[in-house]
Design a protein around this motif. Structure first.
Motif, PDB file in Angstrom:
ATOM      1  N   LEU A 162       0.823  -1.201   0.000  1.00  0.00           N
ATOM      2  CA  LEU A 162       0.000   0.000   0.000  1.00  0.00           C
ATOM      3  C   LEU A 162       0.860   1.256   0.000  1.00  0.00           C
ATOM      4  O   LEU A 162       1.883   1.308   0.689  1.00  0.00           O
ATOM      5  CB  LEU A 162      -0.905   0.039   1.240  1.00  0.00           C
ATOM      6  N   CYS A 163       0.409   2.268  -0.747  1.00  0.00           N
ATOM      7  CA  CYS A 163       1.080   3.565  -0.716  1.00  0.00           C
ATOM      8  C   CYS A 163       0.544   4.331   0.504  1.00  0.00           C
ATOM      9  O   CYS A 163      -0.433   3.906   1.133  1.00  0.00           O
ATOM     10  CB  CYS A 163       0.842   4.324  -2.016  1.00  0.00           C
ATOM     11  N   PRO A 164       1.163   5.446   0.865  1.00  0.00           N
ATOM     12  CA  PRO A 164       0.704   6.201   2.041  1.00  0.00           C
ATOM     13  C   PRO A 164      -0.774   6.597   1.980  1.00  0.00           C
ATOM     14  O   PRO A 164      -1.432   6.726   3.010  1.00  0.00           O
ATOM     15  CB  PRO A 164       1.605   7.435   2.047  1.00  0.00           C
ATOM     16  N   GLU A 165      -1.315   6.759   0.769  1.00  0.00           N
ATOM     17  CA  GLU A 165      -2.730   7.124   0.629  1.00  0.00           C
ATOM     18  C   GLU A 165      -3.663   5.928   0.747  1.00  0.00           C
ATOM     19  O   GLU A 165      -4.879   6.072   0.704  1.00  0.00           O
ATOM     20  CB  GLU A 165      -2.959   7.831  -0.714  1.00  0.00           C
ATOM     21  N   GLY A 166      -3.101   4.714   0.858  1.00  0.00           N
ATOM     22  CA  GLY A 166      -3.907   3.515   1.045  1.00  0.00           C
ATOM     23  C   GLY A 166      -4.218   2.730  -0.206  1.00  0.00           C
ATOM     24  O   GLY A 166      -4.905   1.714  -0.150  1.00  0.00           O
ATOM     25  N   TYR A 167      -3.721   3.165  -1.363  1.00  0.00           N
ATOM     26  CA  TYR A 167      -3.952   2.429  -2.603  1.00  0.00           C
ATOM     27  C   TYR A 167      -3.059   1.191  -2.672  1.00  0.00           C
ATOM     28  O   TYR A 167      -1.893   1.245  -2.304  1.00  0.00           O
ATOM     29  CB  TYR A 167      -3.677   3.314  -3.827  1.00  0.00           C
ATOM     30  N   LYS A 168      -3.631   0.087  -3.161  1.00  0.00           N
ATOM     31  CA  LYS A 168      -2.865  -1.145  -3.328  1.00  0.00           C
ATOM     32  C   LYS A 168      -2.161  -1.097  -4.684  1.00  0.00           C
ATOM     33  O   LYS A 168      -2.802  -1.063  -5.729  1.00  0.00           O
ATOM     34  CB  LYS A 168      -3.800  -2.358  -3.241  1.00  0.00           C
ATOM     35  N   LEU A 169      -0.833  -1.100  -4.643  1.00  0.00           N
ATOM     36  CA  LEU A 169      -0.029  -0.932  -5.847  1.00  0.00           C
ATOM     37  C   LEU A 169       0.506  -2.247  -6.405  1.00  0.00           C
ATOM     38  O   LEU A 169       0.841  -2.342  -7.579  1.00  0.00           O
ATOM     39  CB  LEU A 169       1.156  -0.009  -5.561  1.00  0.00           C
ATOM     40  N   GLY A 170       0.615  -3.237  -5.568  1.00  0.00           N
ATOM     41  CA  GLY A 170       1.199  -4.520  -5.947  1.00  0.00           C
ATOM     42  C   GLY A 170       1.259  -5.425  -4.739  1.00  0.00           C
ATOM     43  O   GLY A 170       0.497  -5.245  -3.789  1.00  0.00           O
ATOM     44  N   THR A 171       2.196  -6.366  -4.774  1.00  0.00           N
ATOM     45  CA  THR A 171       2.278  -7.324  -3.669  1.00  0.00           C
ATOM     46  C   THR A 171       3.714  -7.711  -3.352  1.00  0.00           C
ATOM     47  O   THR A 171       4.616  -7.589  -4.175  1.00  0.00           O
ATOM     48  CB  THR A 171       1.545  -8.643  -4.003  1.00  0.00           C
ATOM     49  N   LEU A 172       3.871  -8.185  -2.148  1.00  0.00           N
ATOM     50  CA  LEU A 172       5.039  -8.944  -1.729  1.00  0.00           C
ATOM     51  C   LEU A 172       4.513 -10.371  -1.617  1.00  0.00           C
ATOM     52  O   LEU A 172       3.559 -10.615  -0.865  1.00  0.00           O
ATOM     53  CB  LEU A 172       5.569  -8.449  -0.381  1.00  0.00           C
ATOM     54  N   CYS A 173       5.075 -11.286  -2.405  1.00  0.00           N
ATOM     55  CA  CYS A 173       4.492 -12.619  -2.434  1.00  0.00           C
ATOM     56  C   CYS A 173       5.538 -13.711  -2.540  1.00  0.00           C
ATOM     57  O   CYS A 173       6.698 -13.459  -2.872  1.00  0.00           O
ATOM     58  CB  CYS A 173       3.486 -12.742  -3.562  1.00  0.00           C
TER      59      CYS A 173
END
Length: 91
Positions: A74-85
């Motif tokens: 998540l970016c500081p604004e709360g948007y999901k940008l990708g993953t750690l997987c």
């Protein structure tokens, strides 16, 4: 893996075990499911038995994904940008 996901694909910013693969189409991306979910983490114990993934080309062929666990980035604004997987070819 560390991935970023946009409307059409996922990019691997870091990967171990996938060779030179830099991106995949979003429609085959496990990570796309992880960022759309409401859970903190998506865990798929056996992709061959999960209706969302059992026909996925990444399950049926190389890299033969069986196990997947991914947490959204998540970016500081709360948007999901990708993953750690983590993916594995073993259950």
């Amino acid at each position: 893996l560390v991935s970023l996901v946009d409307l059409g694909r996922q990019w691997f910013m870091s990967n171990r075990g996938l060779g030179d693969v830099k991106e995949t189409p979003r429609h085959t991306a496990f990570c796309a499911h992880a960022i759309l979910g409401k859970e903190d983490m998506l865990i798929v114990p056996d992709a061959t038995k999960d209706d969302r993934f059992k026909d996925n080309p990444l399950v049926l062929g190389w890299p033969n994904i069986r196990f997947y666990a991914g947490a959204p980035l998540l970016c500081p604004e709360g948007y999901k940008l990708g993953t750690l997987c983590v993916i594995d070819d073993k259950v």
